[in-house]
Design an enzyme around this catalytic site. Sequence first.
Site, short mmCIF file in Angstrom:
data_model
loop_
_atom_site.label_atom_id
_atom_site.label_comp_id
_atom_site.label_asym_id
_atom_site.label_seq_id
_atom_site.Cartn_x
_atom_site.Cartn_y
_atom_site.Cartn_z
N HIS A 107 1.58 4.35 -2.91
CA HIS A 107 1.96 5.68 -2.29
C HIS A 107 3.30 6.37 -3.10
O HIS A 107 2.93 7.48 -4.36
CB HIS A 107 1.87 6.36 -1.22
N HIS A 140 3.65 6.74 -6.99
CA HIS A 140 2.81 8.21 -7.12
C HIS A 140 4.10 9.29 -7.27
O HIS A 140 3.41 10.10 -8.49
CB HIS A 140 1.61 8.31 -6.82
N HIS A 194 0.96 -0.74 -0.04
CA HIS A 194 -0.02 0.09 0.22
C HIS A 194 0.80 1.33 -0.13
O HIS A 194 0.60 1.96 -1.33
CB HIS A 194 -1.13 -0.10 1.31
N GLU A 195 1.85 1.36 1.38
CA GLU A 195 2.31 2.50 1.32
C GLU A 195 3.80 2.95 -0.45
O GLU A 195 3.78 3.82 -0.19
CB GLU A 195 3.39 2.29 2.64
#
Length: 670
Positions: free
Chosen positions: A465, A468, A461-462
């Site tokens: 990020h 991105h 999940h991290e």
Amino acid sequence: MANPLLENWDGPFKLAPFDEISDEHFEPAFEEALEAAREEVVAIAENPEKPSFANTIEALEASGEQLDKVLSVFFTVAGSDSNAKRQELQREFSPKLAAYSSEVTGNKALFERIEALWQSRDNLDLTDEQQRLLMLTRRRFVRAGAALSGESDKRMREIMGRLAELGTQFTQNLLADESGWYMELDEQALENLPEFVVSSAREAGREKGLETPVITLSRSLIVPFLQFSPRRDLREKAFRAWEARGAMGGETDNRAICAEILRLREERAQLLGYENFAAYKLETEMAKTPDRVRDLLMQVWEPAKAQAERDADVLTEMMQADGINAELRPWDWRYYAEKRRQAEHDLDEAAVKPYLSLEAMIEAAFGTANRLFGLEFKELDVPLYHPDCRAWEVSRNGAHIAVFIGDYFARASKRSGAWCSAMRGQAKIPKTQGPVVLNTCNFAKGDPALLSYDDARTLFHEFGHALHHLLSDVNYGSISGTSVARDFVELPSQLYEHWLEVPEVLEKYARHYQTGEAMPPELLEKMLKAANFDQGFQTVEYVASAMVDLTFHEGGAPGDVMDKQLETLDKLGMPEAITMRHATPQFAHVFAGDGYSSGYYSYMWSEVMDADAFASFEEEGGPFDEERAKALESHILSKGGSADPEALYTAFRGRMPGVEALLKGRGLAA
């Protein structure tokens, strides 16, 4: 003496020279950099030349570079490796930064220049990205009160300064409660606990200078304890301490702070002409209105609650079969859910964890990014702020792209949770710079560190990020990376979690840390089948938190936040054996700052999109479909906030999604 925070950073990749920086450097560097930023803004506002995009908007983009450098280092260490001095400086810096921000947005001459550009925007020959930046800049000023005057202007500045103080105090109180509590375990209490829990508890004890193992309030330690400890008395003691964070009384109690924050937010919104803070906050998000948020949450709440109630009946029967004739309580749920999972899926998490070492999961995240986007990772030997941190150079086709830093282990000096931040954002104007991106987690330390499946999902999940940021390709730093609407920012992170569920990823990387053997196919199949286990519980605890957040900000500010929390949960019909994922006094997403206030729902809003987005891969050539990966990068990951998020998603998928894929993915579809 030279202050390394104010020098040119000429080391590898122009990283901060952490080995030269001490706490004594922060205050003088901050004061000097803050004054320099002030002077730069005044110079822009008082420029005698006619306003232009270059001398106003781009000049603002370039201002405050030195301050950004100082704060990138300070807030990194303050959040990840706090101490008394850094906490003192946080309390000192927060109101000064709030005052500076108010000075900028309250500078009437500066706002007049921005407004003049806005009114003449059709004649400025701006690119689409420049038009977007102009709109966002003007909107930021207006929403901060730039159009206010007189007493209203003065009061807005006071509110913002006070909110900054309260957010800092909330965070520090929570950290104090989390780091101050622990429960020692004797040998009897260790019986029947998996070895990975015992090992982590011993490591936590050593970190506190004790010879005995301890349970702390770190999620990666307390949750496995609640899952596996047969000692109901100890589970209750640990859970009550966990649930009481921020509400233990005394100087670290957050309840009055939460109430004051809500009152000030309501006043802030009303000064700007909004009915309430939720209406103000959601105006710039994809959801737009509180009604749309409530509609989404309730579409998910009803099937999730129904599933949770069915599950509660099963768990109660299991508990009574153990001879405990009592109501199922929150400290019982995880224990009996784990026993049920083992029985129904024949899955023992202790058997899974040896195949999910931290090293293997880092490699899995990197390897997946390589297959999808061609990224390559080379570990670096550079000074960082803590011995646990590691850094990698990120490149593609031999060209440098970024530096990625991982800080994975829990420690008393680190705030709880997991997050991604950019110590330096991607930009091309006023100069080209690659990002420096940090993932921070709170995994239990071990030798080696072994992750649960949920931990591994957090890592993915991290890193979503991080992608991105890493793949950002825009001109202006203020709209690069994750500088997007709050209910869009979780799309890349939640979408990336799906690749952890891809069998070929796990077949390659989920290997036993001792033997190197791949996870046996039958264990892999069980783990994936169990991935949606207990979704009624997980969805209920999340949606309840999101509904409380929305309710806090949608009506009048409550006098007693705990009464309002209880009232909201009662109206929902909250199952008695489940609690909010984040009770109000520990709800850092909402009260440590404005980031997720009225916006905790955004994880679910993004999940509607991520379920649909991954389905698009499956509909084409599979999880590693080359064209879909290119579309994901070109339409979403590279764009930052340079375009409207709904337009970006539609460009990627061809349409906006419905809630059906989410319910199916969570196993809640009828």
